[in-house]
Design an enzyme around this catalytic site. Structure first.
Site, PDB file in Angstrom:
ATOM      1  CE  LYS A  17       0.754   6.791  -6.494  1.00 36.27           C
ATOM      2  NZ  LYS A  17       1.599   7.006  -5.293  1.00 36.27           N
ATOM      3  NE  ARG A  98      -4.338   8.780  -2.857  1.00 40.16           N
ATOM      4  CZ  ARG A  98      -3.303   9.200  -3.598  1.00 40.16           C
ATOM      5  NH1 ARG A  98      -3.315   9.103  -4.892  1.00 40.16           N
ATOM      6  NH2 ARG A  98      -2.269   9.704  -3.007  1.00 40.16           N
ATOM      7  NE  ARG A 136       7.257  14.605  -4.659  1.00 43.14           N
ATOM      8  CZ  ARG A 136       6.153  13.887  -4.561  1.00 43.14           C
ATOM      9  NH1 ARG A 136       5.882  12.960  -5.469  1.00 43.14           N
ATOM     10  NH2 ARG A 136       5.311  14.069  -3.567  1.00 43.14           N
ATOM     11  NE  ARG A 169       2.975  16.537  -4.256  1.00 44.21           N
ATOM     12  CZ  ARG A 169       2.590  15.306  -4.552  1.00 44.21           C
ATOM     13  NH1 ARG A 169       2.902  14.790  -5.729  1.00 44.21           N
ATOM     14  NH2 ARG A 169       1.906  14.586  -3.694  1.00 44.21           N
ATOM     15  NE  ARG A 180       1.409  12.753   0.333  1.00 49.41           N
ATOM     16  CZ  ARG A 180       2.541  13.059  -0.294  1.00 49.41           C
ATOM     17  NH1 ARG A 180       3.359  13.958   0.223  1.00 49.41           N
ATOM     18  NH2 ARG A 180       2.848  12.488  -1.427  1.00 49.41           N
TER      19      ARG A 180
HETATM   20  P1  AP5 Z   1       7.157  10.107  -7.561  1.00 44.94           P
HETATM   21  O1  AP5 Z   1       7.240   9.471  -8.897  1.00 44.94           O
HETATM   22  O2  AP5 Z   1       6.812  11.542  -7.461  1.00 44.94           O
HETATM   23  O3  AP5 Z   1       6.228   9.196  -6.607  1.00 44.94           O
HETATM   24  P2  AP5 Z   1       4.637   9.102  -6.507  1.00 44.94           P
HETATM   25  O4  AP5 Z   1       4.295   7.673  -6.202  1.00 44.94           O
HETATM   26  O5  AP5 Z   1       3.994   9.722  -7.700  1.00 44.94           O
HETATM   27  O6  AP5 Z   1       4.434   9.969  -5.214  1.00 44.94           O
HETATM   28  P3  AP5 Z   1       3.300  11.031  -4.870  1.00 44.94           P
HETATM   29  O7  AP5 Z   1       3.772  11.736  -3.621  1.00 44.94           O
HETATM   30  O8  AP5 Z   1       2.946  11.864  -6.044  1.00 44.94           O
HETATM   31  O9  AP5 Z   1       2.132  10.087  -4.520  1.00 44.94           O
HETATM   32  P4  AP5 Z   1       0.824  10.422  -3.816  1.00 44.94           P
HETATM   33  O10 AP5 Z   1       0.039   9.224  -4.134  1.00 44.94           O
HETATM   34  O11 AP5 Z   1       0.946  10.736  -2.376  1.00 44.94           O
HETATM   35  O12 AP5 Z   1       0.394  11.841  -4.435  1.00 44.94           O
HETATM   36  P5  AP5 Z   1      -0.739  12.273  -5.441  1.00 44.94           P
HETATM   37  O13 AP5 Z   1      -0.248  13.422  -6.193  1.00 44.94           O
HETATM   38  O14 AP5 Z   1      -1.290  11.094  -6.152  1.00 44.94           O
HETATM   39  O15 AP5 Z   1       8.588   9.857  -6.841  1.00 44.94           O
HETATM   40  C1  AP5 Z   1       8.851  10.413  -5.567  1.00 44.94           C
HETATM   41  C2  AP5 Z   1      10.331  10.858  -5.498  1.00 44.94           C
HETATM   42  O16 AP5 Z   1      11.153   9.702  -5.617  1.00 44.94           O
HETATM   43  C3  AP5 Z   1      10.751  11.803  -6.650  1.00 44.94           C
HETATM   44  O17 AP5 Z   1      11.689  12.728  -6.148  1.00 44.94           O
HETATM   45  C4  AP5 Z   1      11.432  10.865  -7.658  1.00 44.94           C
HETATM   46  O18 AP5 Z   1      12.429  11.550  -8.441  1.00 44.94           O
HETATM   47  C5  AP5 Z   1      12.046   9.824  -6.736  1.00 44.94           C
HETATM   48  N1  AP5 Z   1      12.135   8.492  -7.334  1.00 44.94           N
HETATM   49  C6  AP5 Z   1      11.174   7.863  -8.081  1.00 44.94           C
HETATM   50  N2  AP5 Z   1      11.605   6.628  -8.446  1.00 44.94           N
HETATM   51  C7  AP5 Z   1      12.853   6.473  -7.906  1.00 44.94           C
HETATM   52  C8  AP5 Z   1      13.809   5.415  -7.928  1.00 44.94           C
HETATM   53  N3  AP5 Z   1      13.579   4.250  -8.560  1.00 44.94           N
HETATM   54  N4  AP5 Z   1      14.970   5.595  -7.259  1.00 44.94           N
HETATM   55  C9  AP5 Z   1      15.242   6.771  -6.587  1.00 44.94           C
HETATM   56  N5  AP5 Z   1      14.384   7.821  -6.546  1.00 44.94           N
HETATM   57  C10 AP5 Z   1      13.195   7.672  -7.197  1.00 44.94           C
HETATM   58  O19 AP5 Z   1      -1.881  12.772  -4.426  1.00 44.94           O
HETATM   59  C11 AP5 Z   1      -1.713  13.939  -3.647  1.00 44.94           C
HETATM   60  C12 AP5 Z   1      -2.972  14.194  -2.840  1.00 44.94           C
HETATM   61  O20 AP5 Z   1      -4.096  14.398  -3.726  1.00 44.94           O
HETATM   62  C13 AP5 Z   1      -3.430  13.052  -1.923  1.00 44.94           C
HETATM   63  O21 AP5 Z   1      -2.749  13.094  -0.676  1.00 44.94           O
HETATM   64  C14 AP5 Z   1      -4.935  13.334  -1.791  1.00 44.94           C
HETATM   65  O22 AP5 Z   1      -5.183  14.391  -0.904  1.00 44.94           O
HETATM   66  C15 AP5 Z   1      -5.294  13.800  -3.198  1.00 44.94           C
HETATM   67  N6  AP5 Z   1      -5.689  12.686  -4.087  1.00 44.94           N
HETATM   68  C16 AP5 Z   1      -5.026  12.287  -5.224  1.00 44.94           C
HETATM   69  N7  AP5 Z   1      -5.663  11.247  -5.794  1.00 44.94           N
HETATM   70  C17 AP5 Z   1      -6.752  10.987  -5.005  1.00 44.94           C
HETATM   71  C18 AP5 Z   1      -7.773  10.007  -5.064  1.00 44.94           C
HETATM   72  N8  AP5 Z   1      -7.812   9.072  -6.034  1.00 44.94           N
HETATM   73  N9  AP5 Z   1      -8.718  10.012  -4.089  1.00 44.94           N
HETATM   74  C19 AP5 Z   1      -8.707  10.936  -3.105  1.00 44.94           C
HETATM   75  N10 AP5 Z   1      -7.749  11.894  -2.979  1.00 44.94           N
HETATM   76  C20 AP5 Z   1      -6.776  11.921  -3.931  1.00 44.94           C
HETATM   77 MG    MG Z   2       2.735  11.418  -8.013  1.00 48.35          MG
END
Ligand code: AP5
Ligand code: MG
Length: 232
Positions: A17, A98, A136, A169, A180
């Site tokens: 994402k 989410r 990552r 991270r 997660r």
């Molecule tokens: P990346 O692009 O970083 O993936 P992502 O989907 O953004 O993964 P996240 O871990 O950030 O998602 P998340 O939803 O768990 O975390 P968030 O920060 O939202 O890609 C991942 C890796 O793959 C990278 O190394 C990239 O280079 C690689 N990659 C990407 N595309 C590729 C491809 N095509 N081929 C090969 N490699 C590739 O949330 C974190 C925490 O915050 C949550 O756990 C929760 O506690 C809290 N939180 C956030 N939002 C909310 C909400 N709305 N409600 C409640 N709690 C929330």
């Molecule tokens: Mg992310």
């Protein structure tokens, strides 16, 4: 009344994402709104010496355990954020909604403001996710994302853009990733049906097996078909 567009990037942790939002924001001229990034910024401030932000400290503990932060806090953050000037021409939601409660609130906001919305569902195999997140790396200064296998920086562990030392991270340890994914299965996966029932167009996009740039092009084409060529 505004008709600015909204793109919801939906998918499990590690589905790409953040990577896609960073590639698409400039091409589409839309603000990138990541609830995860906003919460991490708050946690950094809350952990500073002398901080009295008890809510920020509680958020840090929840994120480190792999659970979800309260709907109330996240909904308020997003409602305020989409009114900022940089979101006036449209915005990309990354990591929100989410939970079903977040989706219901967002549905009211989007329909109330007549915001045209498309949902992209990034589908990625869970084994790929676990491998991806353990590799990552992120730049603490500019936020650029890397992968030690698929998208490594030119100099190992150093950001290509500003030379900062890359970080891992806190919640990318395997035991937290598994929590997660559990939270995703139980609380987030049902959001897709909720958005479908509310009438949003959902594009399924295969999020693995292809480089990020190829996936971004497919998303861009789908969006331009949906929103019209005015944004091309
Ligand atoms: P990346 O692009 O970083 O993936 P992502 O989907 O953004 O993964 P996240 O871990 O950030 O998602 P998340 O939803 O768990 O975390 P968030 O920060 O939202 O890609 C991942 C890796 O793959 C990278 O190394 C990239 O280079 C690689 N990659 C990407 N595309 C590729 C491809 N095509 N081929 C090969 N490699 C590739 O949330 C974190 C925490 O915050 C949550 O756990 C929760 O506690 C809290 N939180 C956030 N939002 C909310 C909400 N709305 N409600 C409640 N709690 C929330
Ligand atoms: Mg992310």
């Amino acid at each position: 009344m505004t008709t600015r567009p909204c793109l919801i990037l939906f998918g499990p942790p590690g589905s790409g994402k953040g990577t896609q939002a960073k590639l698409l924001r400039d091409k589409l001229g839309m603000a990138h709104i990541s609830t995860g990034d906003m919460l991490r910024e708050r946690v950094v401030l809350a952990k500073q010496e002398g901080s009295t932000d008890e809510l920020g400290k509680a958020v840090a503990a929840i994120m480190q355990s792999g659970g979800l932060v309260s709907d109330e806090l996240v909904n308020k953050m997003v409602e305020d954020r989409i009114e900022q000037p940089d979101a006036a021409n449209g915005f990309i939601l990354d990591g929100y909604p989410r939970t079903v409660a977040q989706a219901q609130l967002l549905d009211c906001v989007l329909k109330g403001k007549k915001i045209r919305t498309v949902v992209v569902y990034l589908k990625v195999d869970y084994n790929v996710i676990i491998a991806r997140l353990s590799g990552r790396r992120q730049c603490p200064t500019c936020g650029a994302l890397y992968s030690v296998s698929a998208n490594s920086p030119v100099v190992s562990e150093v950001c290509d853009y500003d030379g900062s030392k890359l970080i891992v991270r806190d919640d990318d340890r395997e035991e937290v990733v598994l929590q997660r994914l559990k939270a995703y299965e139980s609380q987030t996966a049902p959001v897709l049906d909720c958005l479908k029932s509310a009438g949003y167009r959902i594009f399924d996009v295969q999020g693995d097996l292809r480089p990020p740039q190829v996936i971004a092009r497919e998303i861009e084409e789908s969006i331009q078909r949906e929103f019209g060529t005015a944004r091309a």
